[in-house]
Scaffold this active site. Structure first.
Site, PDB file in Angstrom:
ATOM      1  N   HIS A 123       0.881  -1.175   0.000  1.00 55.60           N
ATOM      2  CA  HIS A 123       0.000   0.000   0.000  1.00 55.60           C
ATOM      3  C   HIS A 123       0.924   1.232   0.000  1.00 55.60           C
ATOM      4  CE1 HIS A 123      -2.820   2.909   1.838  1.00 55.60           C
ATOM      5  NE2 HIS A 123      -3.798   2.078   1.493  1.00 55.60           N
ATOM      6  N   ASP A 200       3.132  -4.709   7.961  1.00 59.19           N
ATOM      7  CA  ASP A 200       1.913  -3.909   7.825  1.00 59.19           C
ATOM      8  C   ASP A 200       0.735  -4.869   7.952  1.00 59.19           C
ATOM      9  OD1 ASP A 200      -0.370  -2.711   6.896  1.00 59.19           O
ATOM     10  OD2 ASP A 200       0.528  -1.833   5.104  1.00 59.19           O
ATOM     11  N   GLN A 203      -4.409  -5.407   6.780  1.00 62.28           N
ATOM     12  CA  GLN A 203      -5.316  -6.439   6.265  1.00 62.28           C
ATOM     13  C   GLN A 203      -5.034  -7.798   6.910  1.00 62.28           C
ATOM     14  OE1 GLN A 203      -7.771  -5.511   4.415  1.00 62.28           O
ATOM     15  NE2 GLN A 203      -7.033  -3.507   3.765  1.00 62.28           N
ATOM     16  N   CYS A 364      -4.822   2.490  -3.660  1.00 62.07           N
ATOM     17  CA  CYS A 364      -3.596   3.021  -3.030  1.00 62.07           C
ATOM     18  C   CYS A 364      -2.443   2.038  -3.178  1.00 62.07           C
ATOM     19  CB  CYS A 364      -3.810   3.355  -1.562  1.00 62.07           C
ATOM     20  SG  CYS A 364      -4.979   4.668  -1.321  1.00 62.07           S
TER      21      CYS A 364
HETATM   22  N1  PMP Z   1      -1.737  -0.864   4.500  1.00 67.75           N
HETATM   23  C1  PMP Z   1      -2.682  -1.632   3.959  1.00 67.75           C
HETATM   24  C2  PMP Z   1      -2.311  -3.010   3.486  1.00 67.75           C
HETATM   25  C3  PMP Z   1      -3.982  -1.160   3.848  1.00 67.75           C
HETATM   26  O1  PMP Z   1      -4.932  -1.928   3.301  1.00 67.75           O
HETATM   27  C4  PMP Z   1      -4.292   0.137   4.326  1.00 67.75           C
HETATM   28  C5  PMP Z   1      -5.684   0.712   4.207  1.00 67.75           C
HETATM   29  N2  PMP Z   1      -6.285   0.511   2.969  1.00 67.75           N
HETATM   30  C6  PMP Z   1      -3.269   0.892   4.904  1.00 67.75           C
HETATM   31  C7  PMP Z   1      -2.010   0.363   4.972  1.00 67.75           C
HETATM   32  C8  PMP Z   1      -3.531   2.260   5.457  1.00 67.75           C
HETATM   33  O2  PMP Z   1      -4.399   2.184   6.547  1.00 67.75           O
HETATM   34  P1  PMP Z   1      -4.958   3.500   7.241  1.00 67.75           P
HETATM   35  O3  PMP Z   1      -5.525   4.346   6.148  1.00 67.75           O
HETATM   36  O4  PMP Z   1      -5.998   3.003   8.183  1.00 67.75           O
HETATM   37  O5  PMP Z   1      -3.816   4.169   7.909  1.00 67.75           O
END
Ligand code: PMP
Length: 409
Positions: A123, A200, A203, A364
């Site tokens: 992401h 991270d 998910q 993203c």
């Molecule tokens: N990493 C991953 C794998 C995600 O799916 C997401 C959210 N789509 C994020 C980071 C960012 O999360 P947040 O917007 O809650 O900070």
């Protein structure tokens, strides 16, 4: 087995209608809906025990502080951290990664010319924070590739670690491909070179049992809102030995010991990393969400979601011109797809007219799109309250959209 129809009653929003149709909410990878107990905790927090925490001697401040610190212990137990001060509350995954990136790069643990390894399925929140730090030190980002099915190339990862590698930062599960990465193996490989690893878990935590001690993860981060908790609260788990070494991220509030214009000293963990008024209502609501999940049983939730994933995959396979983006044999939580040449945005718009909420676009994760030479995908992502009936509605909706576009041609 979970009684999903009963469980759905815990989530007030699930009775909503959208465009005159019952809501079918399949955008859970973006954010999950909240059960009543989480909403009640927020109302109760502001109604009965609202006062700024830590600094107050008065009653309300004390009970608010106790609730915030109890929430830390709930999180600690949920991911089996060894110590409660290894749990730092952040605004979410993004802030947690920015915290580690900023503090790690300002520390003496990494120098000009050193390398950080990420993967090609990250992401943006696990790419851009590291790129931002490149203006502080001359750091190289190395990228682990993945194959056509969306599986990370572990051999390539092994070969890219050098004595200049100072950190590995990879996702537990891809929010775009659904791939579940072999994070224990990745951590073992990195540790055999004495390199720490950040996972991270945005998910990961909602769909897997996470035991940070078993994984031996150095850092594991996640967001509350993706696991039935509120927005604006998330978690950085870090091993004490790393958190002790890292300099503070932000200044102000409870993160200090003493302040003078000559010398400011910093508080102990976890407060060193919690500058400003913490989101003490968010933390307690997150704890409610984690308790809710624990009460249902994470194993039951995982079994149910895996059933939905398998059922949806089989059904969607039968749709003409269906193309899955992400076909690892180890997937969780979601399906990314394209149908023929239908633009994801058009598909998403038609599904919305039918009351079905899916996400469309690059999610993203633009490098994933570049890898496949596409602009975006449609993504259906699952949570504990979704049903096979909803998958049937989705499949019928996709077929209807496909028929409309075929006619137009
Ligand atoms: N990493 C991953 C794998 C995600 O799916 C997401 C959210 N789509 C994020 C980071 C960012 O999360 P947040 O917007 O809650 O900070």
């Amino acid at each position: 087995m979970l009684d999903i129809n009963n469980i759905r009653k815990d989530f007030p929003i699930l009775t909503a209608e959208v465009n005159g149709k019952p809501l079918v909410y399949l955008d859970n990878a973006a954010t999950t809906q909240k059960p009543q107990c989480v909403l009640d905790t927020i109302i109760k927090g502001y109604s009965n025990q609202n006062a700024n925490i830590h600094r107050g001697v008065h009653f309300l401040s004390q009970i608010a502080t106790e609730a915030h610190e109890a929430a830390r212990i709930t999180v600690q137990k949920f991911i089996n951290a060894e110590k409660n001060h290894e749990i730092i509350f952040t605004r979410g995954t993004t802030e947690a990664i920015n915290l580690v990136a900023s503090s790690f790069v300002r520390s003496d643990m990494i120098n000009n010319g050193d390398e950080i390894i990420v993967s090609a399925m990250e992401h943006h929140s696990n790419i851009v924070p590291w790129q931002l730090q490149q203006s502080i030190k001359d750091i190289k980002l190395k990228v682990i590739p993945f194959d056509d099915k969306g599986v990370l190339d572990i051999e390539s990862f092994k070969s890219m670690i050098t004595e200049k590698t100072k950190l590995v930062s990879v996702t537990h599960c891809s929010n775009t491909l659904g791939t579940v990465n072999p994070i224990k193996e990745i951590i073992e490989i990195a540790h055999s070179h004495n390199v720490p690893v950040l996972i991270d878990g945005a998910q990961g935590v909602p769909h897997h049992k996470v035991d940070v001690q078993y994984l031996d993860a150095d850092f594991y981060v996640f967001s509350g809102h993706k696991i039935y908790g509120p927005t604006g609260i998330g978690v950085l788990y870090g091993k004490e030995k790393w958190l002790e070494k890292l300099p503070p991220y932000q200044g102000g509030g409870e993160m200090i010991k003493n302040v003078s214009f000559e010398l400011t000293t910093f508080n102990e963990l976890p407060f060193k990393f919690e500058a400003g008024t913490p989101d003490y209502i968010g933390s307690t609501a997150l704890a409610s969400a984690l308790d809710y999940v624990s009460n249902l049983g994470l194993d039951n939730i995982i079994a149910h979601e895996n059933d939905l994933l398998a059922y949806a995959t089989e059904k969607m396979k039968t749709i003409e011109d269906m193309r899955f983006i992400g076909e690892s044999t180890n997937k969780s939580g979601l399906i990314s797809f394209l149908v023929g040449t239908i633009h994801p945005y058009d598909m998403g718009t038609i599904l919305d007219k039918l009351g079905i909420a899916v996400r469309t676009g690059h999610h993203c994760a633009e490098p994933v799109m570049h890898r496949f030479g596409i602009e975006g995908t449609v993504r259906a992502s699952f949570a504990l309250y979704n049903t096979r009936d909803e998958i049937d509605v989705l499949v019928a909706g996709i077929e209807r959209a496909a028929r409309m576009f075929r006619k137009k041609k």
